[in-house]
Write a protein that holds these residues in place. Structure first.
Motif, PDB file in Angstrom:
ATOM      1  N   ILE A 185     -31.435 -16.493 -20.522  1.00 10.80           N
ATOM      2  CA  ILE A 185     -30.233 -16.049 -21.479  1.00 10.80           C
ATOM      3  C   ILE A 185     -29.183 -16.612 -20.861  1.00 10.80           C
ATOM      4  O   ILE A 185     -28.891 -16.508 -19.716  1.00 10.80           O
ATOM      5  CB  ILE A 185     -30.551 -14.589 -21.324  1.00 10.80           C
ATOM      6  CG1 ILE A 185     -31.816 -13.968 -21.452  1.00 10.80           C
ATOM      7  CG2 ILE A 185     -29.258 -13.847 -21.937  1.00 10.80           C
ATOM      8  CD1 ILE A 185     -32.085 -14.050 -23.018  1.00 10.80           C
TER       9      ILE A 185
ATOM     10  N   HIS B 294     -32.049 -18.877 -25.178  1.00 10.96           N
ATOM     11  CA  HIS B 294     -31.439 -17.876 -25.997  1.00 10.96           C
ATOM     12  C   HIS B 294     -29.739 -17.855 -25.635  1.00 10.96           C
ATOM     13  O   HIS B 294     -29.413 -17.664 -24.283  1.00 10.96           O
ATOM     14  CB  HIS B 294     -31.760 -16.520 -26.072  1.00 10.96           C
ATOM     15  CG  HIS B 294     -30.919 -15.629 -26.750  1.00 10.96           C
ATOM     16  ND1 HIS B 294     -31.155 -15.477 -28.155  1.00 10.96           N
ATOM     17  CD2 HIS B 294     -30.069 -14.586 -26.468  1.00 10.96           C
ATOM     18  CE1 HIS B 294     -30.463 -14.568 -28.514  1.00 10.96           C
ATOM     19  NE2 HIS B 294     -29.679 -14.146 -27.660  1.00 10.96           N
TER      20      HIS B 294
ATOM     21  N   SER C 200     -32.078 -20.130 -30.813  1.00  8.94           N
ATOM     22  CA  SER C 200     -31.665 -18.668 -31.023  1.00  8.94           C
ATOM     23  C   SER C 200     -30.137 -18.484 -30.494  1.00  8.94           C
ATOM     24  O   SER C 200     -29.930 -18.884 -29.401  1.00  8.94           O
ATOM     25  CB  SER C 200     -32.451 -17.930 -30.007  1.00  8.94           C
ATOM     26  OG  SER C 200     -32.330 -16.664 -29.958  1.00  8.94           O
TER      27      SER C 200
ATOM     28  N   VAL D 138     -25.107  -7.965 -23.000  1.00 10.57           N
ATOM     29  CA  VAL D 138     -25.989  -8.917 -22.626  1.00 10.57           C
ATOM     30  C   VAL D 138     -27.333  -8.388 -22.108  1.00 10.57           C
ATOM     31  O   VAL D 138     -28.267  -8.540 -22.383  1.00 10.57           O
ATOM     32  CB  VAL D 138     -25.484 -10.078 -22.582  1.00 10.57           C
ATOM     33  CG1 VAL D 138     -26.711 -11.145 -22.228  1.00 10.57           C
ATOM     34  CG2 VAL D 138     -24.555 -10.879 -23.553  1.00 10.57           C
TER      35      VAL D 138
ATOM     36  N   ARG E 267     -29.246  -5.593 -23.774  1.00 13.13           N
ATOM     37  CA  ARG E 267     -29.967  -6.146 -25.118  1.00 13.13           C
ATOM     38  C   ARG E 267     -31.095  -7.060 -24.630  1.00 13.13           C
ATOM     39  O   ARG E 267     -32.347  -6.878 -25.239  1.00 13.13           O
ATOM     40  CB  ARG E 267     -29.016  -6.793 -25.952  1.00 13.13           C
ATOM     41  CG  ARG E 267     -29.861  -7.551 -27.110  1.00 13.13           C
ATOM     42  CD  ARG E 267     -28.682  -8.061 -28.042  1.00 13.13           C
ATOM     43  NE  ARG E 267     -27.772  -7.035 -28.545  1.00 13.13           N
ATOM     44  CZ  ARG E 267     -26.740  -7.270 -29.316  1.00 13.13           C
ATOM     45  NH1 ARG E 267     -26.388  -8.731 -29.711  1.00 13.13           N
ATOM     46  NH2 ARG E 267     -25.765  -6.532 -29.778  1.00 13.13           N
ATOM     47  N   HIS E 268     -30.869  -7.670 -23.525  1.00 18.19           N
ATOM     48  CA  HIS E 268     -31.881  -8.725 -23.222  1.00 18.19           C
ATOM     49  C   HIS E 268     -32.493  -8.418 -21.714  1.00 18.19           C
ATOM     50  O   HIS E 268     -33.639  -9.345 -21.464  1.00 18.19           O
ATOM     51  CB  HIS E 268     -31.330 -10.304 -23.111  1.00 18.19           C
ATOM     52  CG  HIS E 268     -30.756 -10.658 -24.516  1.00 18.19           C
ATOM     53  ND1 HIS E 268     -31.628 -10.969 -25.464  1.00 18.19           N
ATOM     54  CD2 HIS E 268     -29.435 -10.580 -25.054  1.00 18.19           C
ATOM     55  CE1 HIS E 268     -30.715 -10.966 -26.773  1.00 18.19           C
ATOM     56  NE2 HIS E 268     -29.343 -10.862 -26.198  1.00 18.19           N
TER      57      HIS E 268
END
Length: 240
Positions: A6, A30, A51, A72, A75-76
């Motif tokens: 990420i 991502h 992504s 962030v 969410r991840h």
């Protein structure tokens, strides 16, 4: 095989930032592409392979940077890499007195980096791992007429990143990438006519932003025990 990460990239709406987003997304990561010009980010995400999500952001706004990093993570579940790319290059002689432009470079180039570090370090510490990649400049290592303030801000980027490297907890990697002349819109933002004309001539020999994106990808994709600390990437023809 690349392990998907990420990654948050600031200043992602054009130039090096956009190229970094495209490359890292294509590599299987991502990528959260952040910048003020969200219309450009939307176009970037639509044209990228991989992504990509977009986020409006002014890196000079500390609260906004902190909120984005927290979003962030929520969410991840993590933030693996921050590519602190946002920057402006408003060249002029000091006697031109363009003090508002000096302030803008300090806000974006220096405070923007510090805001990113302040927001990302807690995440990296919680995870026991993370990677800060700053985009400095050859201007961090040299000063020419009209570059005094810009070079000062980019030397600050280098110094802050090097300081972070020395202070870093185990598991935190820190890289500084210093581009030479790269194809971008930075020179078009220069308002001083003499500096703008000189920079157009200077930038005749340039390399594409994808060259810098490849360097960022190389640093990120090294094994966890390998820390690429500093890389200078210039056009072959650039002197100095």
């Amino acid at each position: 095989m690349t392990t998907s990460k990420i990654i948050l990239v600031t200043g992602a709406s054009s130039g090096i930032g956009a190229a970094v987003v495209r490359r890292l997304a294509a590599d299987g990561h991502h990528v959260v592409a952040a910048a003020r010009r969200t219309d450009r980010l939307d176009a970037l995400a639509a044209s990228s392979t991989g992504s990509v999500e977009v986020a409006g952001l002014d890196v000079a706004d500390r609260a906004a940077v902190t909120a984005l990093v927290e979003r962030v993570r929520a969410r991840h579940g993590r933030l693996d890499v921050l590519v602190a790319n946002a920057g402006v290059m408003l060249l002029s002689r000091l006697d031109a007195g363009l003090v508002d432009e000096w302030d803008r470079m300090l806000d974006v180039n220096v405070r923007g980096l510090l805001n990113g570090i302040a927001a990302a370090l807690p995440a990296f510490r919680d995870q026991g791992a993370g990677h800060l990649v700053s985009i400095a400049s050859v201007g961090a290592h040299e000063v020419v007429p009209t570059s005094a303030v810009y070079s000062a801000t980019k030397h600050a980027v280098w110094a802050i990143t090097e300081g972070l490297r020395q202070e870093a907890d185990p598991g935190l990697r820190v890289s500084t990438i210093s581009p030479g002349v790269v194809e971008s819109e930075l020179a078009e933002h220069i308002t001083d006519p003499h500096a703008r004309d000189a920079m157009r001539t200077y930038r005749a020999a340039s390399i594409p932003p994808e060259a810098i994106a490849a360097t960022v990808a190389f640093a990120i994709d090294q094994p966890g025990d390998v820390d690429v600390n500093e890389v200078i990437v210039r056009p072959t023809r650039q002197r100095p």
